[in-house]
Design a protein around this motif. Structure first.
Motif, PDB file in Angstrom:
ATOM      1  N   GLN A   5     -14.708  -0.732  -3.477  1.00 50.22           N
ATOM      2  CA  GLN A   5     -13.657  -1.371  -2.687  1.00 50.22           C
ATOM      3  C   GLN A   5     -12.960  -2.462  -3.488  1.00 50.22           C
ATOM      4  O   GLN A   5     -11.728  -2.600  -3.437  1.00 50.22           O
ATOM      5  N   PHE A  24     -10.719  -0.807  -6.056  1.00 51.33           N
ATOM      6  CA  PHE A  24      -9.503  -0.263  -5.431  1.00 51.33           C
ATOM      7  C   PHE A  24      -8.525  -1.388  -5.082  1.00 51.33           C
ATOM      8  O   PHE A  24      -7.309  -1.282  -5.290  1.00 51.33           O
ATOM      9  N   TYR A  51      -8.746   8.659  -5.966  1.00 54.48           N
ATOM     10  CA  TYR A  51     -10.039   8.646  -5.285  1.00 54.48           C
ATOM     11  C   TYR A  51     -10.293   9.971  -4.572  1.00 54.48           C
ATOM     12  O   TYR A  51     -11.424  10.471  -4.546  1.00 54.48           O
ATOM     13  N   PHE A  83       0.292   5.555  -0.142  1.00 49.94           N
ATOM     14  CA  PHE A  83      -0.727   6.602  -0.031  1.00 49.94           C
ATOM     15  C   PHE A  83      -0.999   7.279  -1.377  1.00 49.94           C
ATOM     16  O   PHE A  83      -2.107   7.748  -1.622  1.00 49.94           O
ATOM     17  N   PHE A 124       0.842  -1.202   0.000  1.00 49.48           N
ATOM     18  CA  PHE A 124       0.000   0.000   0.000  1.00 49.48           C
ATOM     19  C   PHE A 124       0.874   1.249   0.000  1.00 49.48           C
ATOM     20  O   PHE A 124       1.840   1.350   0.741  1.00 49.48           O
ATOM     21  N   LYS A 143      -1.510   6.010  -4.101  1.00 50.18           N
ATOM     22  CA  LYS A 143      -2.525   5.283  -4.857  1.00 50.18           C
ATOM     23  C   LYS A 143      -3.945   5.718  -4.503  1.00 50.18           C
ATOM     24  O   LYS A 143      -4.897   5.372  -5.202  1.00 50.18           O
ATOM     25  N   CYS A 144      -4.106   6.446  -3.416  1.00 46.60           N
ATOM     26  CA  CYS A 144      -5.421   6.952  -3.014  1.00 46.60           C
ATOM     27  C   CYS A 144      -5.734   8.300  -3.648  1.00 46.60           C
ATOM     28  O   CYS A 144      -6.871   8.792  -3.537  1.00 46.60           O
TER      29      CYS A 144
END
Length: 458
Positions: free
Chosen positions: A448, A451, A127, A121, A119, A123-124
């Motif tokens: 979800q 994502f 959104y 950040f 993960f 990549k968010c």
């Protein structure tokens, strides 16, 4: 003395009622409403020119603010540019994350198996960007607000207030206010009352006729005259297009939904079986009157939520070729005359022919959109009775059938797209019920899953 006055007034009053019912029965007009609408258009055009002239004169004595110039706010002073903001696309999105319609969302659940995902950040950010864009340009909330006008229509309830910009405009506004509230409104209330009374009396009489071959045509005539009288009470001017596609046999007539008056508008030209929840008050009186002589489908509040019960009643009705087509508004709520939102799939699962109909109102004469979250039914009717008129176009479209292998959702979207294209409306995927409730859990799960798949691919 009083009895003599009553007798003198009674003769022209009964003559007026008889003449009105006769015109409704033969579906003819003497051209008064058309001439009235043309006069309004001339007044609106004069008002537009006067407002523009007054605005230019005021600008000569006002200097533009340097701060406004830096911010580019001078663009807002241009009426044409101001109007393009309503319903226009302000943000260009590279990718729009929208919910995709699913027949069975249970197969799309997130796997319970834990997988190692790297993960980051960053990549968010897509959104976060989409969320900010959705707040700035809300495709849903803006569809439940009054449609913005290109020019002022002399109604202070609209989004522009020019009634005091010059003495000429003020005079026109005052005269219009007096005409609408002291002449048109009482006359319209009277005609509407006559329409409802006509429905109660004639349907009660038709219901007593034992012969089916005679009862059906009389019920059809009573149905049409009732709604022609009700539409007359709103000074409605309706233009029907493509009458060769008008619904004639049992099936479903599907239309976009702007106002409860859609029923009255469409029923002036064609007989329908209506479906809906039982109501009290004014609507309840009309529902009970119509049900005496025609096969309408009314549900109690609990029954309307039972999809199986509704589907069975619909199948029974469609299976009888003698029944009129069912008039349905699959959006399930009123949209502001600019868009068509998600169609519920219920009526597209039953089978049978679908008759699409597109309705587009002219907002210059009055905002036909019913914002049920803001106005009650009586408040809305009061606003319609005090508007200038209801002017709209109705397009009958070729009948459509569900294709082999086509899901009910895909069929509903195909019909929705045809209606939106013909009416010049924006075709949206969102559910209109979002104005009343939170997004479905399935929609969140779809996002979800999407994502999670992006994280896996990276």
């Amino acid at each position: 003395m009083i009895s003599e006055i009553i007798n003198i007034c009674w003769i022209p009053f009964t003559g007026f009622i008889s003449f009105l019912i006769l015109l409704s029965a033969i579906n003819k007009s003497i051209g008064v409403r058309k001439a009235y609408v043309n006069l309004l258009l001339r007044i609106f055009e004069y008002g537009r020119v006067s407002i523009e002239t007054a605005s230019k004169e005021n600008q000569k004595f006002e200097s533009k603010s340097k701060t406004d110039t830096k911010l580019g706010l001078e663009v807002v002073e241009d009426d044409d540019n101001k109007e393009t903001l309503n319903g226009a696309t302000l943000i260009t999105r590279d990718a729009i994350l929208l919910p995709q319609a699913q027949e069975n969302t249970q197969d799309k659940q997130v796997s319970s198996k834990k997988e190692e995902i790297n993960f980051d950040f960053e990549k968010c950010l897509d959104y976060v960007k989409s969320g900010i864009e959705a707040i700035i340009e809300d495709d849903v909330t803006s569809r439940f607000e009054a449609e913005e006008l290109k020019s002022w229509n002399m109604l202070t309830r609209t989004n522009r207030h020019y009634e005091f910009i010059s003495w000429k405009i003020t005079l026109i506004w005052v005269v219009g206010f007096i005409v609408r509230y002291t002449i048109l409104m009482p006359l319209r209330v009277l005609v509407c009352f006559i329409g409802v009374l006509f429905a109660v009396v004639t349907n009660s009489i038709v219901a007593l006729i034992p012969y089916r071959f005679l009862r059906h045509p009389l019920a059809d005539l009573s149905f049409k005259i009732t709604f022609r009288l009700i539409s007359s009470s709103l000074s409605a001017l309706i233009k029907f297009h493509n009458k060769q596609y008008k619904p004639t046999t049992s099936g479903f007539c599907v239309a976009n939904h702007t106002t409860p008056l859609d029923v009255a508008i469409l029923s002036t030209d064609c007989t329908f079986s209506l479906i809906g929840q039982r109501h009290g008050g004014f609507l309840g009186i009309l529902q009970r009157a119509l049900a005496r002589a025609s096969p309408h489908i009314w549900f109690e509040r609990g029954e309307a939520k039972d999809r199986h019960t509704v589907a069975e009643r619909l199948k029974q009705h469609v299976s009888d070729p003698n029944n009129p087509p069912i008039l349905i508004f699959p959006e399930g709520t009123c949209i502001n005359n600019t868009s068509v939102m998600q169609f519920k799939k219920g009526s597209f699962e039953v089978g049978g022919v679908i008759y699409p109909v597109a309705i587009k109102y002219d907002p210059r004469f009055g905002d036909a959109f019913w914002n049920s979250a803001k106005y009650s039914m009586m408040q809305y009717l009061y606003m319609m009775m005090t508007s200038w008129a209801i002017v709209c176009d109705v397009w009958y479209l070729p009948p459509m059938y569900r294709q082999d292998g086509e899901s009910a959702i895909d069929f509903a979207n195909r019909v929705k797209g045809v209606i939106a294209k013909q009416g010049g409306l924006v075709d949206l995927v969102w559910d209109g019920q979002l104005k009343r409730m939170k997004p479905k859990k399935e929609w969140k799960e779809i996002q979800q899953v999407e994502f999670a798949n992006r994280l896996k691919s990276d």
